[in-house]
Design an enzyme around this catalytic site. Sequence first.
Site, short mmCIF file in Angstrom:
data_model
loop_
_atom_site.label_atom_id
_atom_site.label_comp_id
_atom_site.label_asym_id
_atom_site.label_seq_id
_atom_site.Cartn_x
_atom_site.Cartn_y
_atom_site.Cartn_z
N ARG A 44 0.84 -1.21 0.00
CA ARG A 44 0.00 0.00 0.00
C ARG A 44 0.87 1.25 0.00
NH1 ARG A 44 -4.52 0.55 4.32
NH2 ARG A 44 -5.13 2.24 2.91
N CYS A 92 -1.01 6.65 8.83
CA CYS A 92 -1.31 5.35 8.20
C CYS A 92 -2.38 5.60 7.17
CB CYS A 92 -1.73 4.34 9.26
SG CYS A 92 -3.08 4.91 10.32
#
Length: 302
Positions: free
Chosen positions: A201, A260
Site C-alpha cells: 500500500r 497510516c
Amino acid sequence: MPKTTYTTLISPEQLAALQASGQPHLVFDCSFDLGQPKLGRQQYEQAHIPGAVFADLDQDLSAKHGMPGSDGSVAVLQADQPASGGRHPLPSRERFSVWLSDIGFSNDMQAVVYDRNGANFCGRLWWMLKWAGHDAVAVLDGGLQAWQAAGQPVNQGAEPSHFQTSFALQPPLRRLVSADTVLSGLGSATQTLIDARAPARYRGEVEPLDPVAGHIPGALNRPFSENLGADGRFKPRELLRAEFEQLLGERAAASVVHQCGSGVSALPNLLAMEVAGLGESALFAGSWSEWCADATRPVARG
C-alpha cells in the site's frame, strides 16, 4: 498502599494485581474488524476481561460524519465538529469527554486498553486519553490472547453499567497535527513522516480502501506489525530502539509524525517509540485517507 501508574504497557500479571488492589481503574476492550464492523462487539460478548467496557472504533472512538440537514446538506453541531479528517475522524475532545463520562470513567482512574488485533485498535483509545490529558493509560501487552494464556478469567455477555461521572479535560499530552501542517513541513528537517501501512500500500501497488494509491512524499515506511514479536507482545525496548534508530538515520526522533490510512494503525508505532525511550511524537490522524482526498496534494509511489 502507594498508587501504581502505568503509562505505556501493562502485563497480564500487572493487570491482575491492579484488579486485586482495589485501585480505581477501568478496562476497555477495543477489538474491531474493518471488514466486519460488528465483529468486535460479538467477540467481546463471547469473551472479555471481567469488568471491561467495549469501545467501538466507529461508534465511540470516531466522530460522526454528520446528519442530513433540512436542505439535504450535512449539518453538524459545533460540539460534533471532528478534530481531524479521514475515514476515522477524531471526535472533538469535548465529545470524547462526554463519552468517557457516560461510561463511568473518571480522572482518578487507571485505564487499561486491549484488543485481539495486535494493539492495532486499542492504541487509538490509548492515544485519545493522552490527548484528553489523561496520562494513566496503558496497553495490555499481548492483548486478550496474552491474558488468557496467563490463565486469567474471562466473562461473557454484558457487564453491569457504571455510574455516570464527570471527566474533566486537561491540557493535551500528545500532539495532533493537521494536513496543512504536514504539507508545510514536506522536505523539512523538522518533520519526519512514518507511514504504518503495509509495504504494498505504501508503494502504491494496491489500495483496497482509499481512492488514490501511494504515499505522502518523503514518508518512511514501518508497518505497525513490526513492533510485535512472535508471541504477540511488543519487542524488547532495546530492539525497538535499534530498529527505529536504523529507520530514522540522522533524523531526530522528536521530528516524527505518524500516519497510516486513517490514523488508527499508526498508533502502535507511536507507542513503540515511547516504549523504546525515544520520547513523544506527533500524530497526523487524518492520514492517507484525508491527504489523498485533496487532488492538489502531492503523491509519491514506489
